[in-house]
Design a protein around this motif. Structure first.
Motif, PDB file in Angstrom:
ATOM      1  N   VAL A 187      -9.818 -10.061 -11.445  1.00 31.20           N
ATOM      2  CA  VAL A 187     -10.801 -10.191 -12.445  1.00 31.20           C
ATOM      3  C   VAL A 187     -11.059 -11.734 -12.638  1.00 31.20           C
ATOM      4  O   VAL A 187     -12.135 -12.100 -12.489  1.00 31.20           O
ATOM      5  N   LYS A 188      -9.938 -12.496 -12.625  1.00 28.81           N
ATOM      6  CA  LYS A 188      -9.955 -13.942 -12.615  1.00 28.81           C
ATOM      7  C   LYS A 188      -8.982 -14.538 -11.879  1.00 28.81           C
ATOM      8  O   LYS A 188      -8.033 -13.913 -11.390  1.00 28.81           O
ATOM      9  N   VAL A 189      -8.838 -15.888 -12.151  1.00 29.21           N
ATOM     10  CA  VAL A 189      -7.856 -16.640 -11.070  1.00 29.21           C
ATOM     11  C   VAL A 189      -6.494 -16.341 -11.909  1.00 29.21           C
ATOM     12  O   VAL A 189      -5.573 -16.633 -11.044  1.00 29.21           O
ATOM     13  N   ASP A 190      -6.477 -15.884 -13.065  1.00 26.06           N
ATOM     14  CA  ASP A 190      -5.035 -15.730 -13.629  1.00 26.06           C
ATOM     15  C   ASP A 190      -5.041 -14.306 -14.252  1.00 26.06           C
ATOM     16  O   ASP A 190      -4.319 -14.213 -15.181  1.00 26.06           O
ATOM     17  N   GLU A 191      -5.819 -13.353 -13.727  1.00 23.87           N
ATOM     18  CA  GLU A 191      -5.867 -11.876 -14.121  1.00 23.87           C
ATOM     19  C   GLU A 191      -5.893 -10.818 -13.329  1.00 23.87           C
ATOM     20  O   GLU A 191      -7.063 -11.172 -12.334  1.00 23.87           O
ATOM     21  N   VAL A 192      -5.409  -9.988 -13.083  1.00 23.94           N
ATOM     22  CA  VAL A 192      -5.244  -8.750 -12.140  1.00 23.94           C
ATOM     23  C   VAL A 192      -5.168  -7.348 -12.954  1.00 23.94           C
ATOM     24  O   VAL A 192      -4.381  -7.186 -13.886  1.00 23.94           O
ATOM     25  N   ILE A 193      -6.036  -6.405 -12.567  1.00 21.60           N
ATOM     26  CA  ILE A 193      -5.503  -5.173 -13.023  1.00 21.60           C
ATOM     27  C   ILE A 193      -5.093  -4.355 -11.800  1.00 21.60           C
ATOM     28  O   ILE A 193      -5.554  -4.120 -10.865  1.00 21.60           O
ATOM     29  N   CYS A 194      -3.976  -3.678 -12.194  1.00 16.45           N
ATOM     30  CA  CYS A 194      -3.138  -2.944 -11.276  1.00 16.45           C
ATOM     31  C   CYS A 194      -3.560  -1.252 -11.441  1.00 16.45           C
ATOM     32  O   CYS A 194      -2.952  -0.749 -12.561  1.00 16.45           O
ATOM     33  N   HIS A 195      -4.616  -0.752 -11.082  1.00 16.65           N
ATOM     34  CA  HIS A 195      -4.845   0.637 -11.194  1.00 16.65           C
ATOM     35  C   HIS A 195      -3.741   1.726 -10.528  1.00 16.65           C
ATOM     36  O   HIS A 195      -3.665   2.745 -11.134  1.00 16.65           O
ATOM     37  N   ALA A 196      -3.136   1.322  -9.523  1.00 13.77           N
ATOM     38  CA  ALA A 196      -2.110   2.013  -8.860  1.00 13.77           C
ATOM     39  C   ALA A 196      -1.487   1.045  -7.665  1.00 13.77           C
ATOM     40  O   ALA A 196      -2.339   0.174  -7.009  1.00 13.77           O
ATOM     41  N   GLY A 248       0.974  -1.243  -0.053  1.00 14.48           N
ATOM     42  CA  GLY A 248       0.070  -0.107  -0.077  1.00 14.48           C
ATOM     43  C   GLY A 248       0.771   1.246   0.037  1.00 14.48           C
ATOM     44  O   GLY A 248       1.894   1.120   0.588  1.00 14.48           O
ATOM     45  N   PRO A 249       0.450   2.370  -0.313  1.00 13.11           N
ATOM     46  CA  PRO A 249      -1.151   2.512  -1.016  1.00 13.11           C
ATOM     47  C   PRO A 249      -1.450   1.816  -2.222  1.00 13.11           C
ATOM     48  O   PRO A 249      -0.376   1.959  -3.399  1.00 13.11           O
ATOM     49  N   ALA A 250      -2.297   1.223  -2.557  1.00 13.23           N
ATOM     50  CA  ALA A 250      -2.441   0.518  -3.784  1.00 13.23           C
ATOM     51  C   ALA A 250      -4.109   0.098  -4.109  1.00 13.23           C
ATOM     52  O   ALA A 250      -4.735   0.239  -3.341  1.00 13.23           O
ATOM     53  N   ASP A 251      -4.406   0.176  -5.371  1.00 11.03           N
ATOM     54  CA  ASP A 251      -5.571  -0.046  -5.895  1.00 11.03           C
ATOM     55  C   ASP A 251      -5.640  -1.116  -6.805  1.00 11.03           C
ATOM     56  O   ASP A 251      -5.090  -0.832  -8.065  1.00 11.03           O
ATOM     57  N   VAL A 252      -6.104  -2.346  -6.618  1.00  9.61           N
ATOM     58  CA  VAL A 252      -5.939  -3.460  -7.620  1.00  9.61           C
ATOM     59  C   VAL A 252      -7.279  -4.240  -7.840  1.00  9.61           C
ATOM     60  O   VAL A 252      -8.278  -4.040  -6.895  1.00  9.61           O
TER      61      VAL A 252
END
Length: 387
Positions: free
Chosen positions: A184-193, A177-181
């Protein structure tokens, strides 16, 4: 007759967990003691009524006397029949003897077989598990999660601390942190910050991390990614290799360019630049475990000090710290200096377990009859219970 022992045997009988030796012991008590037979008869009747009204009784615990009286009005006929039957039994010695004989027959017969129902498989909409957390401060307390929680698809926002997340496909991620993720799925993540480090074993290859402008596809590796507030994104490869490219529509093909161990890139509005990978800037799973171990030691020491001071408080009548005494494994020691061993608890059914810290004991209650028996003599104007 040992009343506490009889109580323990009756609890085991009702829960259907009597050992052969305990069954023989209970039958002996019933054959030789009229008081034991009366207690057995009363418990059977009580349990029968309790099973039929268990939901009502749970609600009634939190009601006033008036509310409870209204609640029980509908079940008065059933309880009235039981009351009339017990009065009839107590008024006729012959019927009492017949009742005792019936009880003995029940005790000597094997338990009635229960037809197994269909097996219901538990389901979950989660994609990962929160394996560990260190000094985490959640942006919104309502979204806070405890260690061991299943994480469904959705946003995770923290303003401080470190999370250890294990995905169902086997990938592991540490999030600083700080973080915003967004999971999505078991094999996908979106890292917004924020800053994250991902370790992907061979069985979890093709784990994908997206940012606003970047698409990173794992090819069996360990890498770090940081999405900064200046719209810059960095990707650092520590082991193996990744494929990367600018983020396109969902139907776009996989990224084409590759990075191998020791390489890194920085992407910002001005373009892409090559930099050196810096593993020490990203918290690894091993470092997180070290921090958690030290944190646990510190908290355990603080608890031990607080527990000692609580036991020495002259106002405390009874204090259970749930630390096992090897010399008396079926006793729960009272640590209050004021009363000491005179108010030790007797463990019935429950078993010792590991507590929240290494070296800390705990007690596990699995069956309805599991309990700790305590007796506090005297009369008090007020009592305070703290757990």
């Amino acid at each position: 007759m040992n009343e506490s022992r009889l109580e323990a045997l009756l609890e085991s009988y009702i829960d259907d967990r009597l050992t052969p030796a305990e069954k023989a012991e209970l039958e002996g008590l019933l054959l030789n003691s009229a008081a034991a037979r009366e207690a057995f008869w009363a418990r059977l009747g009580f349990e029968g009524v309790l099973e039929e009204a268990v939901d009502t009784e749970r609600i009634a615990q939190w009601m006033t006397r008036t509310e409870r009286a209204a609640l029980h009005a509908g079940s008065g006929e059933k309880q009235g029949l039981w009351a009339r039957w017990t009065r009839l039994m107590s008024g006729h010695p012959m019927l009492t003897a017949l009742g005792a004989a019936a009880i003995l027959i029940l005790a000597l017969l094997p338990p009635r077989p229960v037809k197994p129902g269909p097996v219901v498989e538990p389901t979950s909409n989660g994609v990962a598990v929160l394996a560990s957390s260190w000094n985490v401060r959640w942006d919104d307390p309502l979204t806070a999660r405890v260690d061991g929680s299943v994480l469904p698809p959705g946003r995770i926002k923290i303003s401080a601390g470190v999370l250890g997340i294990e995905f169902y496909n086997g990938a592991r991620m540490t999030l600083e942190g700080p973080a915003d993720v967004e999971l999505v799925k078991v094999d996908e993540v979106i890292c917004h910050a924020g800053k994250l480090r991902v370790q992907v074993p061979h069985v979890a290859r093709n784990f994908r991390v997206l940012t606003d402008r970047l698409d990173v596809l794992d090819l069996g590796t360990e890498f770090g990614l940081e999405a900064g507030p200046d719209r810059a994104t960095e990707v650092h490869v520590f082991d193996g290799k990744v494929a990367w490219g600018e983020r396109g529509p969902p139907s776009a093909t996989a990224p084409k360019e590759e990075l191998v161990a020791g390489q890194a890139i920085r992407m910002n509005p001005a373009g892409v630049s090559r930099i050196s990978a810096r593993t020490d800037e990203f918290v690894s799973g091993g470092v997180l475990e070290q921090r958690l171990t030290q944190q646990q030691k510190t908290r355990f020491a603080a608890w031990q000090d607080a527990s000692r001071r609580l036991g020495e408080d002259p106002r405390v009548v009874m204090h259970f710290d749930f630390q096992r005494d090897p010399t008396a494994p079926r006793m729960l020691r009272n640590r209050a200096a004021r009363t000491g061993r005179s108010l030790d608890g007797v463990i019935v059914g429950a078993e010792w377990a590991e507590g929240r810290w290494t070296g800390k004991g705990a007690m596990e209650f699995r069956q309805p009859g599991d309990r700790v028996r305590v007796v506090v003599p005297g009369e008090f104007d007020a009592l305070t219970y703290v757990a």
